[in-house]
Design an enzyme around this catalytic site. Sequence first.
Site, short mmCIF file in Angstrom:
data_model
loop_
_atom_site.label_atom_id
_atom_site.label_comp_id
_atom_site.label_asym_id
_atom_site.label_seq_id
_atom_site.Cartn_x
_atom_site.Cartn_y
_atom_site.Cartn_z
N HIS A 186 35.11 24.96 40.18
CA HIS A 186 36.22 24.96 38.82
C HIS A 186 37.17 26.61 39.16
O HIS A 186 36.46 27.73 39.39
CB HIS A 186 35.93 25.03 37.31
N CYS A 187 38.73 26.50 39.58
CA CYS A 187 38.80 27.59 39.59
C CYS A 187 39.39 28.95 38.34
O CYS A 187 40.52 28.37 38.07
CB CYS A 187 39.47 27.30 41.16
#
Length: 413
Positions: A186-187
């Site tokens: 998850h960025c």
Amino acid sequence: MAFARNIAIFTVTLSLLVFIAFFGRLPAFRSTPIGFLHRLLIIHIPSSLRSLDLYFTNGRITSGSSRLGHYLMYEKHPVVVIFFLGLLTGSTALFVPVIWSRLPLHHQILIPLILPLPYIFTYLSATRNHHAYITELNHAAQMRCYPYDRILYYPGNPCQTCLFIKPARSKHCSICKMCVARMDHHCIWVNNCLGRGNYRWFLALLLSTGTLLAYGAYLAYMIISPLAKDHYETYEHWYKYELDPTADPSSWLTYLDMKLHYFLMFTSIYLEEGGLRASGVGLLALLTWPLPLALFGYHIYLIWVGMTTNESGKWADWRDDMNDGVVFLGQRRQDTLQSIYQTLPEEEEPRTTWPLESRHILVRTMNGEPPQNLPSRIRSVAKEDSFQRVWSLREVENVYDLGFWDNFREALK
Ligand SMILES: [Zn+2]
Ligand SMILES: [Zn+2]
């Protein structure tokens, strides 16, 4: 001069902290000073501050800030995207107008071509998730992409939230509240999960941002260098003849001192000659361009070894346990390999389009003794008495590694 030098030191320190905060969590840095500083920054210092707060104010300060921290860490929010694009836009607005008239024509053509790329790729990374997110509609197709390797992924594991069997290589993201196909991570920079479908846009974002920053640093250097040259010669003379004429020129300490002075002076001259707008932004670009490119290089390495960021953490766990001597490698029974015989119902382990089959099974034991009383999910597919202790990941097949070019093609899907 002192002010400019302080700005330079501040920017270097800030870049280092940003590097540690973003890269320190990578498994590759786990047992290095970078990993240690990351744990110090993210775990030990905050927990010491919490204990102090608990002691002095009965926890009043941290209860407010932890709600904010929880929001920033565990909720989907665009704060970092706005910060990143704001910094890029602000820096461009400061930088380009003051250097524009001094640029040759080919740079005036190149800038409008390179500048929009990070914006476009941020948008695509943030929004192209109709393949990355697993839904009821695409679940059956996602199940047929990758086989379960029985090392990192086992068949028959339902997601408690999405209520379907997790496809191999997928992971539920607690921030997006969805299962993500071939989950990478998850960025927070793009406020989205990166997986099958949008990972390619993330790679393009890293490459374009790194290139843009390096280009900005080069333009600042190109414009300011002629202005700073005269000063530089004066400073060089000053160091050699006035600062410390008695210093031993062959000593490495003198050498180091000279280099450090040069670096600081060089930066100071640039800040003074270029003005804060051109040289400040140029310095920021100079110090930050390696970050996205290093991350891009790391992802190319992951593609080369056939892993996602998520899987590199799982492999690192296996490696650590192997070093403790508690991991055993078993061979799969030929008759249970998927292409020959199906042991599980089609919904749980369907036939995939992937060209490789996993022939290995890994088991860790609590006491380091060879495995006994194996659970049925392993007993049903493993050759009996085939378990041998393994000490290195090199002895284990990674079924998701097809070789660099095929991995690369897969990563772009
Ligand atoms: Zn899920
Ligand atoms: Zn996510």
